[in-house]
Design a protein around this motif. Structure first.
Motif, PDB file in Angstrom:
ATOM      1  N   VAL A  91      60.005  66.215  58.592  1.00 51.12           N
ATOM      2  CA  VAL A  91      58.918  66.357  59.549  1.00 51.12           C
ATOM      3  C   VAL A  91      57.644  65.981  58.815  1.00 51.12           C
ATOM      4  N   LEU A  92      56.977  64.945  59.317  1.00 53.54           N
ATOM      5  CA  LEU A  92      55.744  64.461  58.695  1.00 53.54           C
ATOM      6  C   LEU A  92      54.578  65.074  59.461  1.00 53.54           C
ATOM      7  N   SER A  93      53.723  65.754  58.762  1.00 55.17           N
ATOM      8  CA  SER A  93      52.620  66.449  59.439  1.00 55.17           C
ATOM      9  C   SER A  93      51.292  66.093  58.788  1.00 55.17           C
ATOM     10  N   GLY A  94      50.214  66.542  59.437  1.00 54.21           N
ATOM     11  CA  GLY A  94      48.887  66.326  58.877  1.00 54.21           C
ATOM     12  C   GLY A  94      47.832  65.998  59.906  1.00 54.21           C
ATOM     13  N   HIS A  95      48.231  65.571  61.094  1.00 51.56           N
ATOM     14  CA  HIS A  95      47.254  65.263  62.134  1.00 51.56           C
ATOM     15  C   HIS A  95      46.888  66.534  62.903  1.00 51.56           C
ATOM     16  N   SER A  96      45.650  66.571  63.391  1.00 52.75           N
ATOM     17  CA  SER A  96      45.190  67.724  64.164  1.00 52.75           C
ATOM     18  C   SER A  96      44.955  67.380  65.635  1.00 52.75           C
ATOM     19  N   ASP A  97      45.338  66.154  66.032  1.00 55.82           N
ATOM     20  CA  ASP A  97      45.175  65.734  67.423  1.00 55.82           C
ATOM     21  C   ASP A  97      46.299  64.756  67.753  1.00 55.82           C
ATOM     22  N   GLU A  98      46.290  64.254  68.958  1.00 55.41           N
ATOM     23  CA  GLU A  98      47.328  63.355  69.460  1.00 55.41           C
ATOM     24  C   GLU A  98      47.513  62.138  68.563  1.00 55.41           C
ATOM     25  N   ILE A  99      48.776  61.825  68.255  1.00 57.45           N
ATOM     26  CA  ILE A  99      49.099  60.630  67.475  1.00 57.45           C
ATOM     27  C   ILE A  99      49.127  59.453  68.435  1.00 57.45           C
ATOM     28  N   THR A 100      48.447  58.364  68.068  1.00 61.67           N
ATOM     29  CA  THR A 100      48.324  57.207  68.954  1.00 61.67           C
ATOM     30  C   THR A 100      49.250  56.051  68.566  1.00 61.67           C
ATOM     31  N   CYS A 101      49.552  55.900  67.291  1.00 60.41           N
ATOM     32  CA  CYS A 101      50.407  54.804  66.830  1.00 60.41           C
ATOM     33  C   CYS A 101      51.185  55.223  65.587  1.00 60.41           C
ATOM     34  N   VAL A 102      52.362  54.645  65.446  1.00 61.93           N
ATOM     35  CA  VAL A 102      53.182  54.852  64.254  1.00 61.93           C
ATOM     36  C   VAL A 102      53.764  53.505  63.850  1.00 61.93           C
ATOM     37  N   ALA A 103      53.750  53.209  62.571  1.00 62.13           N
ATOM     38  CA  ALA A 103      54.360  51.990  62.049  1.00 62.13           C
ATOM     39  C   ALA A 103      55.042  52.337  60.733  1.00 62.13           C
ATOM     40  N   SER A 104      56.107  51.618  60.421  1.00 63.92           N
ATOM     41  CA  SER A 104      56.797  51.880  59.156  1.00 63.92           C
ATOM     42  C   SER A 104      57.296  50.581  58.560  1.00 63.92           C
ATOM     43  N   ASP A 105      57.564  50.622  57.273  1.00 69.58           N
ATOM     44  CA  ASP A 105      58.135  49.487  56.573  1.00 69.58           C
ATOM     45  C   ASP A 105      59.043  50.037  55.481  1.00 69.58           C
ATOM     46  N   HIS A 106      60.334  49.764  55.602  1.00 71.30           N
ATOM     47  CA  HIS A 106      61.276  50.317  54.624  1.00 71.30           C
ATOM     48  C   HIS A 106      61.123  49.679  53.251  1.00 71.30           C
ATOM     49  N   LEU A 107      60.689  48.415  53.184  1.00 71.23           N
ATOM     50  CA  LEU A 107      60.497  47.785  51.877  1.00 71.23           C
ATOM     51  C   LEU A 107      59.303  48.375  51.135  1.00 71.23           C
ATOM     52  N   LEU A 108      58.260  48.739  51.874  1.00 72.33           N
ATOM     53  CA  LEU A 108      57.099  49.389  51.261  1.00 72.33           C
ATOM     54  C   LEU A 108      57.318  50.895  51.106  1.00 72.33           C
ATOM     55  N   ASP A 109      58.370  51.414  51.729  1.00 78.00           N
ATOM     56  CA  ASP A 109      58.700  52.846  51.731  1.00 78.00           C
ATOM     57  C   ASP A 109      57.543  53.691  52.270  1.00 78.00           C
ATOM     58  N   ILE A 110      56.975  53.246  53.399  1.00 81.12           N
ATOM     59  CA  ILE A 110      55.898  54.027  54.001  1.00 81.12           C
ATOM     60  C   ILE A 110      56.066  54.135  55.509  1.00 81.12           C
ATOM     61  N   VAL A 111      55.546  55.204  56.035  1.00 83.59           N
ATOM     62  CA  VAL A 111      55.348  55.368  57.467  1.00 83.59           C
ATOM     63  C   VAL A 111      53.867  55.706  57.636  1.00 83.59           C
ATOM     64  N   VAL A 112      53.217  55.011  58.562  1.00 86.13           N
ATOM     65  CA  VAL A 112      51.780  55.161  58.783  1.00 86.13           C
ATOM     66  C   VAL A 112      51.578  55.654  60.210  1.00 86.13           C
ATOM     67  N   SER A 113      50.759  56.680  60.371  1.00 86.06           N
ATOM     68  CA  SER A 113      50.457  57.188  61.713  1.00 86.06           C
ATOM     69  C   SER A 113      48.944  57.257  61.884  1.00 86.06           C
ATOM     70  N   SER A 114      48.507  57.006  63.123  1.00 82.65           N
ATOM     71  CA  SER A 114      47.079  57.122  63.425  1.00 82.65           C
ATOM     72  C   SER A 114      46.912  58.105  64.564  1.00 82.65           C
ATOM     73  N   SER A 115      45.686  58.641  64.672  1.00 82.00           N
ATOM     74  CA  SER A 115      45.479  59.725  65.624  1.00 82.00           C
ATOM     75  C   SER A 115      44.066  59.723  66.182  1.00 82.00           C
ATOM     76  N   LEU A 116      43.914  60.485  67.257  1.00 80.86           N
ATOM     77  CA  LEU A 116      42.585  60.699  67.823  1.00 80.86           C
ATOM     78  C   LEU A 116      41.723  61.562  66.904  1.00 80.86           C
ATOM     79  N   ASP A 117      42.320  62.141  65.847  1.00 79.94           N
ATOM     80  CA  ASP A 117      41.555  62.952  64.896  1.00 79.94           C
ATOM     81  C   ASP A 117      40.812  62.094  63.862  1.00 79.94           C
ATOM     82  N   HIS A 118      40.743  60.776  64.092  1.00 74.89           N
ATOM     83  CA  HIS A 118      40.072  59.761  63.274  1.00 74.89           C
ATOM     84  C   HIS A 118      40.734  59.501  61.926  1.00 74.89           C
ATOM     85  N   LYS A 119      41.993  59.930  61.781  1.00 80.87           N
ATOM     86  CA  LYS A 119      42.695  59.737  60.515  1.00 80.87           C
ATOM     87  C   LYS A 119      43.911  58.845  60.687  1.00 80.87           C
ATOM     88  N   CYS A 120      44.202  58.133  59.624  1.00 83.58           N
ATOM     89  CA  CYS A 120      45.416  57.356  59.489  1.00 83.58           C
ATOM     90  C   CYS A 120      46.122  57.952  58.268  1.00 83.58           C
TER      91      CYS A 120
END
Length: 196
Positions: A20-49
Protein backbone atom coordinates in the motif's frame (compact mmCIF):
# COMPACT_ATOMS: atom_id res chain seq x y z
CA UNK A 1 -1.83 -0.52 -3.83
CA UNK A 2 0.46 -2.82 -5.76
CA UNK A 3 -1.23 -6.15 -6.52
CA UNK A 4 0.29 -9.62 -6.73
CA UNK A 5 0.21 -11.40 -10.08
CA UNK A 6 -1.80 -14.61 -10.62
CA UNK A 7 0.35 -16.50 -8.10
CA UNK A 8 -0.86 -14.10 -5.41
CA UNK A 9 -4.58 -14.80 -5.78
CA UNK A 10 -6.04 -16.03 -2.52
CA UNK A 11 -8.14 -19.20 -2.17
CA UNK A 12 -11.32 -17.13 -2.11
CA UNK A 13 -10.50 -15.79 -5.57
CA UNK A 14 -9.81 -12.25 -4.37
CA UNK A 15 -6.62 -10.42 -5.16
CA UNK A 16 -4.35 -9.59 -2.26
CA UNK A 17 -2.55 -6.30 -2.20
CA UNK A 18 1.19 -6.64 -1.89
CA UNK A 19 1.99 -3.04 -0.99
CA UNK A 20 0.00 0.00 0.00
CA UNK A 21 1.61 3.23 -1.18
CA UNK A 22 0.57 6.21 0.88
CA UNK A 23 1.43 9.86 1.37
CA UNK A 24 -1.24 11.93 -0.35
CA UNK A 25 -3.73 13.96 1.68
CA UNK A 26 -6.27 14.52 -1.12
CA UNK A 27 -7.69 12.83 -4.22
CA UNK A 28 -5.15 11.12 -6.48
CA UNK A 29 -5.51 12.37 -10.06
CA UNK A 30 -2.95 10.30 -12.01
CA UNK A 31 -0.72 7.27 -11.58
CA UNK A 32 2.12 6.13 -13.83
CA UNK A 33 4.72 3.41 -13.43
CA UNK A 34 7.77 2.03 -15.15
CA UNK A 35 9.15 -1.37 -14.20
CA UNK A 36 12.56 -0.66 -15.75
CA UNK A 37 12.95 2.49 -13.64
CA UNK A 38 11.38 0.63 -10.67
CA UNK A 39 9.09 3.54 -9.84
CA UNK A 40 5.44 4.34 -9.46
CA UNK A 41 4.52 8.03 -9.59
CA UNK A 42 1.24 9.47 -8.32
CA UNK A 43 -0.11 13.00 -8.45
CA UNK A 44 -2.84 14.58 -6.39
CA UNK A 45 -4.99 17.60 -5.72
CA UNK A 46 -2.77 18.08 -2.63
CA UNK A 47 -0.19 19.67 -5.04
CA UNK A 48 2.25 16.78 -4.62
CA UNK A 49 3.70 14.20 -6.93
CA UNK A 50 5.01 11.19 -4.99
CA UNK A 51 7.60 8.71 -6.23
CA UNK A 52 7.77 5.21 -4.71
CA UNK A 53 9.79 2.12 -5.54
CA UNK A 54 7.57 -0.27 -7.47
CA UNK A 55 9.19 -3.44 -6.15
CA UNK A 56 9.43 -2.56 -2.47
CA UNK A 57 6.98 0.32 -2.11
CA UNK A 58 9.64 2.48 -0.49
CA UNK A 59 8.99 6.22 -0.58
CA UNK A 60 11.66 7.92 -2.69
CA UNK A 61 10.71 11.60 -2.94
CA UNK A 62 8.02 14.22 -3.40
CA UNK A 63 7.84 16.83 -6.11
CA UNK A 64 5.73 19.84 -5.13
CA UNK A 65 3.95 21.86 -7.81
CA UNK A 66 6.01 25.10 -8.11
CA UNK A 67 2.96 27.25 -7.25
CA UNK A 68 1.50 24.66 -4.87
CA UNK A 69 -1.53 24.21 -7.13
CA UNK A 70 -3.47 20.94 -7.42
CA UNK A 71 -1.98 18.63 -10.04
CA UNK A 72 -4.64 17.60 -12.56
CA UNK A 73 -2.50 15.77 -15.13
CA UNK A 74 0.81 13.92 -14.84
CA UNK A 75 2.83 11.72 -17.17
CA UNK A 76 6.06 9.74 -16.84
CA UNK A 77 8.57 9.38 -19.69
CA UNK A 78 10.52 6.16 -20.16
CA UNK A 79 13.69 8.20 -19.65
CA UNK A 80 12.45 9.37 -16.22
CA UNK A 81 11.10 12.87 -16.83
CA UNK A 82 7.82 13.70 -15.09
CA UNK A 83 5.40 16.23 -16.58
CA UNK A 84 2.92 18.02 -14.28
CA UNK A 85 -0.01 20.25 -15.20
CA UNK A 86 -2.52 22.23 -13.16
CA UNK A 87 -5.75 23.75 -14.44
CA UNK A 88 -5.16 26.60 -12.00
CA UNK A 89 -2.41 28.17 -14.11
CA UNK A 90 -2.38 26.15 -17.39
CA UNK A 91 1.37 25.63 -16.95
CA UNK A 92 3.32 22.53 -17.93
CA UNK A 93 6.30 21.64 -15.72
CA UNK A 94 8.96 19.03 -16.50
CA UNK A 95 10.99 17.51 -13.66
CA UNK A 96 13.72 14.90 -13.58
CA UNK A 97 13.15 11.69 -11.67
CA UNK A 98 15.48 13.23 -9.04
CA UNK A 99 13.08 16.14 -8.53
CA UNK A 100 15.09 18.79 -10.39
CA UNK A 101 12.99 21.19 -12.43
CA UNK A 102 13.98 21.03 -16.11
CA UNK A 103 11.61 23.57 -17.66
CA UNK A 104 8.12 25.11 -17.62
CA UNK A 105 5.83 26.79 -20.10
CA UNK A 106 2.33 28.22 -20.28
CA UNK A 107 0.14 25.90 -22.35
CA UNK A 108 -2.29 28.79 -22.99
CA UNK A 109 -5.27 26.49 -22.64
CA UNK A 110 -7.12 24.11 -20.36
CA UNK A 111 -5.57 20.77 -21.26
CA UNK A 112 -7.48 17.55 -20.86
CA UNK A 113 -4.74 15.13 -21.86
CA UNK A 114 -1.14 14.62 -22.86
CA UNK A 115 1.16 11.78 -23.80
CA UNK A 116 4.90 11.40 -24.12
CA UNK A 117 6.28 9.65 -27.17
CA UNK A 118 7.91 6.27 -26.45
CA UNK A 119 11.35 7.68 -27.28
CA UNK A 120 10.84 10.41 -24.61
CA UNK A 121 11.56 13.17 -27.13
CA UNK A 122 8.15 14.80 -27.46
CA UNK A 123 5.13 15.77 -25.36
CA UNK A 124 1.83 15.79 -27.25
CA UNK A 125 -1.03 17.81 -25.69
CA UNK A 126 -4.70 18.39 -26.40
CA UNK A 127 -7.52 20.33 -24.80
CA UNK A 128 -10.22 22.96 -25.13
CA UNK A 129 -8.59 24.86 -28.04
CA UNK A 130 -9.10 21.74 -30.22
CA UNK A 131 -5.48 21.60 -31.40
CA UNK A 132 -2.98 18.79 -30.95
CA UNK A 133 0.34 20.41 -30.03
CA UNK A 134 3.69 18.63 -30.25
CA UNK A 135 6.47 20.00 -28.03
CA UNK A 136 10.06 19.01 -27.31
CA UNK A 137 9.96 17.33 -23.91
CA UNK A 138 13.22 18.84 -22.67
CA UNK A 139 12.40 22.52 -23.31
CA UNK A 140 8.64 22.45 -24.12
CA UNK A 141 9.13 24.45 -27.32
CA UNK A 142 6.31 23.91 -29.81
CA UNK A 143 7.51 21.85 -32.75
CA UNK A 144 4.25 21.37 -34.63
CA UNK A 145 0.49 21.81 -34.30
CA UNK A 146 -2.06 19.71 -36.15
CA UNK A 147 -5.02 21.45 -37.81
CA UNK A 148 -7.81 22.60 -35.50
CA UNK A 149 -10.41 19.91 -34.85
CA UNK A 150 -14.19 20.25 -34.67
CA UNK A 151 -14.49 19.69 -30.89
CA UNK A 152 -12.27 19.79 -27.78
CA UNK A 153 -9.77 16.95 -27.43
CA UNK A 154 -10.39 14.75 -24.40
CA UNK A 155 -7.88 11.92 -24.87
CA UNK A 156 -4.70 11.15 -26.83
CA UNK A 157 -2.90 7.88 -27.45
CA UNK A 158 0.03 6.72 -29.55
CA UNK A 159 -0.05 3.20 -31.00
CA UNK A 160 2.69 0.92 -29.59
CA UNK A 161 4.54 0.82 -32.91
CA UNK A 162 4.27 4.63 -33.20
CA UNK A 163 2.44 4.44 -36.54
CA UNK A 164 -0.69 6.27 -35.37
CA UNK A 165 -1.77 9.06 -33.06
CA UNK A 166 -5.37 8.83 -31.84
CA UNK A 167 -7.35 11.86 -30.66
CA UNK A 168 -10.73 11.35 -28.98
CA UNK A 169 -13.01 14.39 -29.17
CA UNK A 170 -15.81 15.52 -26.87
CA UNK A 171 -18.47 14.73 -29.50
CA UNK A 172 -17.57 11.03 -29.38
CA UNK A 173 -15.50 10.97 -32.57
CA UNK A 174 -12.04 9.43 -32.79
CA UNK A 175 -9.52 10.98 -35.16
CA UNK A 176 -6.56 8.93 -36.34
CA UNK A 177 -3.37 10.48 -37.66
CA UNK A 178 -0.93 8.31 -39.56
CA UNK A 179 2.62 8.86 -38.40
CA UNK A 180 4.02 6.37 -40.97
CA UNK A 181 7.02 5.60 -38.76
CA UNK A 182 8.69 7.16 -35.78
CA UNK A 183 11.73 7.87 -37.95
CA UNK A 184 9.72 9.86 -40.50
CA UNK A 185 7.92 11.71 -37.69
CA UNK A 186 11.26 12.59 -36.11
CA UNK A 187 12.60 13.74 -39.48
CA UNK A 188 9.47 15.86 -40.07
CA UNK A 189 9.77 17.43 -36.62
CA UNK A 190 13.50 18.04 -37.01
CA UNK A 191 12.92 19.58 -40.47
CA UNK A 192 10.23 21.82 -38.98
CA UNK A 193 12.65 22.96 -36.29
CA UNK A 194 15.33 23.77 -38.81
CA UNK A 195 12.88 25.96 -40.74
CA UNK A 196 11.92 28.01 -37.68
Amino acid sequence: MVWEDEKGISKGGLDRSRLVLSGHSDEITCVASDHLLDIVVSSSLDHKCLIHSLKKGRYIRSIIHPNEYPIHLMCLAKSGEIVLYSENDFTLHVFSINGAKICSCDSSERLSCFVITPDSEFLITGGEKRVVTIRHLHNLEIVHQLPKMDYPIISLSISPEEFHLFAALSDGSLWTFSLISSHSVKQTIISSLENI
